[in-house]
Scaffold this active site. Structure first.
Site, PDB file in Angstrom:
ATOM      1  N   ASP A   1       0.841  -1.203   0.000  1.00 23.32           N
ATOM      2  CA  ASP A   1       0.000   0.000   0.000  1.00 23.32           C
ATOM      3  C   ASP A   1       0.873   1.250   0.000  1.00 23.32           C
ATOM      4  OD1 ASP A   1       0.874  -0.457   2.597  1.00 23.32           O
ATOM      5  OD2 ASP A   1      -1.119  -0.912   3.367  1.00 23.32           O
TER       6      ASP A   1
ATOM      7  N   ASN B   1      -8.172  -2.344  14.311  1.00 27.15           N
ATOM      8  CA  ASN B   1      -9.550  -2.571  13.854  1.00 27.15           C
ATOM      9  C   ASN B   1      -9.650  -3.758  12.882  1.00 27.15           C
ATOM     10  OD1 ASN B   1      -8.517  -1.609  11.455  1.00 27.15           O
ATOM     11  ND2 ASN B   1      -9.755   0.258  11.382  1.00 27.15           N
TER      12      ASN B   1
ATOM     13  N   HIS C   1      -7.786  -4.231  10.095  1.00 24.29           N
ATOM     14  CA  HIS C   1      -7.443  -4.013   8.678  1.00 24.29           C
ATOM     15  C   HIS C   1      -6.167  -4.763   8.315  1.00 24.29           C
ATOM     16  CE1 HIS C   1      -5.103  -0.169   9.930  1.00 24.29           C
ATOM     17  NE2 HIS C   1      -4.191  -0.997   9.477  1.00 24.29           N
TER      18      HIS C   1
ATOM     19  N   GLU D   1      -9.907  -1.363   5.201  1.00 24.68           N
ATOM     20  CA  GLU D   1     -10.540  -1.061   6.477  1.00 24.68           C
ATOM     21  C   GLU D   1     -11.818  -1.889   6.648  1.00 24.68           C
ATOM     22  OE1 GLU D   1      -8.909   0.606   8.569  1.00 24.68           O
ATOM     23  OE2 GLU D   1      -8.315   2.614   7.924  1.00 24.68           O
TER      24      GLU D   1
END
Ligand code: F6R
Length: 250
Positions: free
Chosen positions: A67, A136, A138, A143
């Site tokens: 990314d 979270n 990801h 996400e």
């Protein structure tokens, strides 16, 4: 999923470096997907250390970014490309061309995403994809709510991800809110995956990834469907795993 629980982040970094080295030795022209972030820093340091003594044979290896932030100077210390080049690749003898970049400044991001996917396909796929995990759940910058079929594309970062990824003294208005990321579908096509997590902030995500339902609300849970995933975590990140799962890794 193979799970290994080790004492601390240093032990995780060392074990991850050994895992990567065994891949490098088994296939000289390896395609490796590189993640960034705090968890990976120790791994790259451990590999650089090993390179000093044994010279990693990575001339034929190719590296693929996982990314990148949108709109940051690619060589700056915020950009993942800059971090990977200056803190890892340049120190283990990889050539400039060995890194297949995701260009966060591309004019046409759809074209850039498709170009990157083609690069992976033409290289024969990613042999080993390194991953961290967000608190979270990801992976990459997929996400919660990301489509399990998603491909490389532009994504919006959640506020907690932006907070977690930057030093507190950097004012949030300066920070990129968008990134370009391999999709969950892209990641799932990697031939094998090594996911690392350290610290108690990752404990809930690790427990849900391993033992929770497979749901787009916890993107990493899709890895339960992959046939070749190794997970290396420290005791803090393993602290919410059921005792059974914890024991099975000993
Ligand atoms: C970074 C990436 C992210 C990080 C994750 C954990 O390339 O894809 O998914 O791996 O945010 O980051 P750290 O290791 O900084 O906690």
């Amino acid at each position: 999923m193979k799970l290994l629980v080790l004492k601390d982040s240093q032990a995780v970094a060392q074990a991850a470096a050994e895992h990567i080295l065994s891949f490098i030795h088994s296939k000289p022209g390896l395609n490796i997907g590189l993640a960034t972030g705090k968890t990976q820093e120790g791994v790259y340091k451990a590999l650089i250390e090993r390179h000093r003594s044994i010279k990693l044979r990575i001339e034929a290896a190719r590296f693929f970014m996982l990314d990148e932030y949108l709109g940051v100077d690619a060589m700056s210390s915020v950009a993942f490309q800059g971090q990977l080049r200056s803190s890892f690749l340049s120190k283990v003898g990889a050539s400039l061309e060995a890194l297949e970049v995701l260009d966060g400044n591309a004019q046409d991001r759809t074209w850039e995403s498709e170009r990157f996917e083609r690069q992976i396909q033409e290289a024969g796929g990613i042999d080993l994809q390194l991953l961290g995990i967000g608190a979270n759940g990801h992976i990459g910058f997929n996400e919660p709510g990301s489509d399990f079929e998603s491909r490389t594309r532009v994504v919006e970062l959640h506020a907690e991800t932006i907070q977690a990824n930057f030093h507190q003294n950097e004012p949030p208005f300066k920070l990129p809110k968008r990134a370009i990321s391999q999709g969950l579908g892209t990641i799932m096509e990697s031939h094998s995956i090594l996911l690392l997590a350290t610290g108690d902030s990752k404990a809930r995500a690790i427990a849900e990834m391993i033992s929770g339902p497979i749901t787009e609300q916890l993107p990493a849970s899709i890895l339960q469907l992959h046939k070749n995933v190794s997970v290396i975590v420290d005791e803090a990140a393993a602290s919410l795993l059921s005792e059974d799962r914890h024991k099975s890794s000993r």
